[in-house]
Design an enzyme around this catalytic site. Structure first.
Site, PDB file in Angstrom:
ATOM      1  N   LYS A  22       0.893  -1.227  -0.010  1.00 53.43           N
ATOM      2  CA  LYS A  22       0.119   0.105   0.107  1.00 53.43           C
ATOM      3  C   LYS A  22       0.969   1.218   0.007  1.00 53.43           C
ATOM      4  CE  LYS A  22      -1.766   1.691   4.074  1.00 53.43           C
ATOM      5  NZ  LYS A  22      -1.193   3.120   4.197  1.00 53.43           N
ATOM      6  N   ASN A  23       1.767   1.359   0.736  1.00 55.15           N
ATOM      7  CA  ASN A  23       2.546   2.504   1.080  1.00 55.15           C
ATOM      8  C   ASN A  23       3.447   2.663  -0.076  1.00 55.15           C
ATOM      9  OD1 ASN A  23       1.264   2.941   3.337  1.00 55.15           O
ATOM     10  ND2 ASN A  23       3.001   2.492   4.789  1.00 55.15           N
ATOM     11  N   ARG A  92      -4.311  10.908   4.526  1.00 52.65           N
ATOM     12  CA  ARG A  92      -3.112  11.780   4.743  1.00 52.65           C
ATOM     13  C   ARG A  92      -2.390  11.608   3.753  1.00 52.65           C
ATOM     14  NH1 ARG A  92      -1.890  14.382   8.624  1.00 52.65           N
ATOM     15  NH2 ARG A  92       0.026  14.223   7.856  1.00 52.65           N
ATOM     16  N   CYS A 116      -4.595  12.709  13.081  1.00 54.82           N
ATOM     17  CA  CYS A 116      -5.449  11.409  13.158  1.00 54.82           C
ATOM     18  C   CYS A 116      -5.019  10.714  14.435  1.00 54.82           C
ATOM     19  CB  CYS A 116      -4.974  10.578  11.910  1.00 54.82           C
ATOM     20  SG  CYS A 116      -3.305  10.081  12.017  1.00 54.82           S
ATOM     21  N   ARG A 121       0.772  14.603  13.073  1.00 50.35           N
ATOM     22  CA  ARG A 121       1.268  14.323  11.523  1.00 50.35           C
ATOM     23  C   ARG A 121       1.263  15.849  10.676  1.00 50.35           C
ATOM     24  NH1 ARG A 121      -1.140   8.608   9.760  1.00 50.35           N
ATOM     25  NH2 ARG A 121       1.048   8.651   8.657  1.00 50.35           N
ATOM     26  N   ASP A 304       4.886   0.798  12.122  1.00 52.02           N
ATOM     27  CA  ASP A 304       3.302   0.183  11.438  1.00 52.02           C
ATOM     28  C   ASP A 304       3.605  -1.433  12.089  1.00 52.02           C
ATOM     29  OD1 ASP A 304       2.845   2.550  10.239  1.00 52.02           O
ATOM     30  OD2 ASP A 304       3.287   1.884   8.328  1.00 52.02           O
ATOM     31  N   ARG A 396      -8.702  -0.008   4.704  1.00 50.13           N
ATOM     32  CA  ARG A 396      -7.585   0.899   3.990  1.00 50.13           C
ATOM     33  C   ARG A 396      -6.198   0.120   3.600  1.00 50.13           C
ATOM     34  NH1 ARG A 396      -6.285   5.262   7.607  1.00 50.13           N
ATOM     35  NH2 ARG A 396      -4.979   5.581   5.827  1.00 50.13           N
TER      36      ARG A 396
HETATM   37  C1  UD1 Z   1       4.489   7.141   6.272  1.00 51.76           C
HETATM   38  C2  UD1 Z   1       3.513   5.635   6.058  1.00 51.76           C
HETATM   39  C3  UD1 Z   1       2.834   5.181   7.618  1.00 51.76           C
HETATM   40  C4  UD1 Z   1       4.170   5.171   8.500  1.00 51.76           C
HETATM   41  C5  UD1 Z   1       5.063   6.369   8.513  1.00 51.76           C
HETATM   42  C6  UD1 Z   1       6.435   5.969   9.332  1.00 51.76           C
HETATM   43  C7  UD1 Z   1       2.635   6.071   4.162  1.00 51.76           C
HETATM   44  C8  UD1 Z   1       1.403   6.304   2.978  1.00 51.76           C
HETATM   45  N1  UD1 Z   1       2.554   6.058   5.032  1.00 51.76           N
HETATM   46  O1  UD1 Z   1       3.584   8.183   6.864  1.00 51.76           O
HETATM   47  O2  UD1 Z   1       2.243   4.182   7.364  1.00 51.76           O
HETATM   48  O3  UD1 Z   1       3.888   4.833   9.747  1.00 51.76           O
HETATM   49  O4  UD1 Z   1       5.539   6.500   7.178  1.00 51.76           O
HETATM   50  O5  UD1 Z   1       7.078   5.076   8.890  1.00 51.76           O
HETATM   51  O6  UD1 Z   1       3.767   5.954   3.266  1.00 51.76           O
HETATM   52  N2  UD1 Z   1       6.411  14.612  10.632  1.00 51.76           N
HETATM   53  C9  UD1 Z   1       6.434  16.136  10.739  1.00 51.76           C
HETATM   54  N3  UD1 Z   1       6.544  16.944   9.791  1.00 51.76           N
HETATM   55  C10 UD1 Z   1       6.413  16.663   8.623  1.00 51.76           C
HETATM   56  C11 UD1 Z   1       6.202  15.334   8.187  1.00 51.76           C
HETATM   57  C12 UD1 Z   1       6.304  14.013   9.325  1.00 51.76           C
HETATM   58  O7  UD1 Z   1       6.743  16.359  11.936  1.00 51.76           O
HETATM   59  O8  UD1 Z   1       6.505  17.208   7.478  1.00 51.76           O
HETATM   60  C13 UD1 Z   1       6.679  13.678  11.614  1.00 51.76           C
HETATM   61  C14 UD1 Z   1       5.173  13.238  11.718  1.00 51.76           C
HETATM   62  O9  UD1 Z   1       4.265  13.608  12.407  1.00 51.76           O
HETATM   63  C15 UD1 Z   1       5.433  11.808  12.398  1.00 51.76           C
HETATM   64  C16 UD1 Z   1       7.008  11.398  11.837  1.00 51.76           C
HETATM   65  O10 UD1 Z   1       7.518  12.788  11.442  1.00 51.76           O
HETATM   66  O11 UD1 Z   1       5.781  11.876  13.620  1.00 51.76           O
HETATM   67  C17 UD1 Z   1       6.962  10.266  10.824  1.00 51.76           C
HETATM   68  O12 UD1 Z   1       6.091  10.946   9.594  1.00 51.76           O
HETATM   69  P1  UD1 Z   1       6.425  10.447   8.276  1.00 51.76           P
HETATM   70  O13 UD1 Z   1       7.563   9.741   7.867  1.00 51.76           O
HETATM   71  O14 UD1 Z   1       6.476  11.711   7.212  1.00 51.76           O
HETATM   72  O15 UD1 Z   1       5.076   9.489   7.833  1.00 51.76           O
HETATM   73  P2  UD1 Z   1       4.273   9.331   6.594  1.00 51.76           P
HETATM   74  O16 UD1 Z   1       4.839   9.743   5.209  1.00 51.76           O
HETATM   75  O17 UD1 Z   1       2.949  10.490   7.095  1.00 51.76           O
END
Ligand code: UD1
Length: 416
Positions: A22-23, A92, A116, A121, A304, A396
């Site tokens: 999925k990711n 998201r 969420c 996030r 995850d 999902r």
């Molecule tokens: C992706 C995965 C999700 C997984 C996560 C971490 C997808 C669709 N989703 O989510 O399943 O749990 O990686 O492995 O691939 N953060 C900030 N600012 C930002 C971006 C992120 O503070 O601009 C923080 C987030 O709040 C979180 C952490 O960084 O605490 C990790 O987030 P991120 O690696 O960006 O996860 P996603 O890409 O949202």
């Protein structure tokens, strides 16, 4: 609303095929916005998040056709630069439209994705990165508008290895002028998969899978066909399900290299694994040992799989600790597992789990996708009947969940 009912206690036995990730499929689908030519993606799982992404791409001007697990993304109407709130709020990952639309249209508007159940996030790292590439941003009524007459390659060090920010910047920089160096990027296999698709489309990228990625911008991207990697989180979930039910299962069409960390922890716990090129044979015949984990960016233990590991440790012979380092509030499954007889205490982002001999079936509520997986695992291992509410989260991220588990001998069904 649908519920899942499980009569637990049956060991899982047989073979299961792992679906496409999925990711990985999500960013790859968003990457198709970077070209006017057709993109063909194979091994795309049939999930609600994929449907939402396809609807978003259609709204933005693409024409989508699906044949089995292959998705054809074709040029349709003129590319739109604004992602509608109704679709963005559902998922998201829709923040991943920003990079491609900024690169193609010079401007993009999208609602800021809300928080969420697992945390706030924010997308500040994505936005900071776009600014380094020459974009300006304004916030109007909850919509972020990002503009750039020209995206110019630059050097940018992410303050945290965000998966989504790495993907967005990789896509935007592929069509920028000149060279971009992204430092402290995420190293997940899904990033490598996206980069490999972009390279097939004509992008010039190197270093993916390491903490520095080098991109030389190109003027346009072209038609490509790509096969999505197997889902490493689904793989881990079925391995843990096998272990918790003292089962004997062969997982096929997977990529063991992507979950080396999990495999090591499972072996430490005493679970028997036979790993081949694209399959894993998992057997668990006795009570497993407690193994503590700390989540972190790849190649560390994935957040995850934190919830599923907690379900496993709830049945371990002794005490273990889980520390969640990625999301600030990824803990709601702990209370639900306790309703099933688990002994779990939490202190801020740390959980102390005292293994018990048995879990008992109960009514439990899903708070997010992986929490849902943990409750299904607990239900499979528990004595008696477990009723899982709010299962739309599971749809999902797990393709044919009940069907796959039924084929492995589980007593599981979905009811109204
Ligand atoms: C992706 C995965 C999700 C997984 C996560 C971490 C997808 C669709 N989703 O989510 O399943 O749990 O990686 O492995 O691939 N953060 C900030 N600012 C930002 C971006 C992120 O503070 O601009 C923080 C987030 O709040 C979180 C952490 O960084 O605490 C990790 O987030 P991120 O690696 O960006 O996860 P996603 O890409 O949202």
């Amino acid at each position: 609303m649908h519920k899942i009912v499980i009569h637990g206690g049956k060991p899982l036995k047989g073979e299961v095929e792992i679906s496409g990730s999925k990711n990985s499929a999500l960013p790859c689908l968003f990457a198709t916005l970077l070209t006017d030519e057709e993109s063909v993606l194979n091994n795309v799982p049939d999930l609600v998040d994929i449907d939402t992404t396809c609807s978003l791409l259609t709204t933005l001007g693409k024409t989508i056709e699906r044949k089995g697990s292959t998705v054809f993304v074709k040029p349709g109407k003129k590319l739109q630069s604004e992602a509608p709130y109704d679709l963005v709020r559902k998922m998201r990952a829709s923040a991943l439209v920003l990079g491609p639309l900024l690169a193609r249209c010079g401007v993009t508007r999208a609602s800021l994705p809300g928080g969420c159940a697992i945390g706030l996030r924010p997308i500040d790292i994505h936005i900071d990165g776009f600014k380094t590439l020459g974009a300006t941003t304004t916030l109007v009524n909850g919509m972020v508008e990002i503009k750039a007459t020209e995206l110019k390659g630059n050097k940018y060090k992410l303050k945290f290895q965000s998966v989504g920010a790495t993907e967005n910047l990789l896509m935007a920089a592929s069509l920028a002028t000149g060279d971009t160096i992204l430092q402290n990027v995420a190293r997940e296999p899904e990033i490598v998969d996206l980069a490999n698709l972009l390279i097939k489309m004509g992008a010039k990228i190197s270093g993916m899978g390491s903490s520095t990625i080098h991109i030389t911008g190109v003027e346009r991207l072209y038609r490509a066909e790509h096969t999505i990697i197997p889902d490493r989180i689904e793989t881990a979930t079925y391995l843990i399900a096998t272990a918790m039910t003292q089962g004997n299962v062969v997982l096929r069409k997977t990529e063991p290299q992507h979950i080396e960390c999990i495999l090591q922890f499972l072996v430490k716990a005493g679970i028997k694994l036979k790993v081949n090129h694209s399959s894993i044979h998992c057997r668990a015949t006795r009570k497993f040992k407690p193994v503590s984990v700390v989540t972190g960016p790849y190649p560390k233990f994935p957040t995850d799989v934190q919830a599923q590991w907690m379900a496993l440790m709830a049945l371990a012979a002794g005490k273990s600790y889980i520390t969640e380092k990625i999301f600030e509030s990824r803990h709601l499954h702990a209370a639900e597992l306790c309703r099933m007889g688990a002994k779990i205490q939490s202190r801020s982002n740390q959980f102390i789990i005292e293994g018990v001999d048995r879990l008992q079936g109960a009514h439990v509520m899903v708070s997010d996708l992986r929490a849902g997986a943990a409750l299904v695992l607990a239900g499979l291992a528990a004595r008696g009947k477990t009723v899982i509410h709010r299962i739309y989260h599971l749809d999902r991220g797990y393709e044919n969940l009940e069907l796959k588990l039924k084929q492995l001998g589980a007593n599981i069904e979905r009811i109204d």
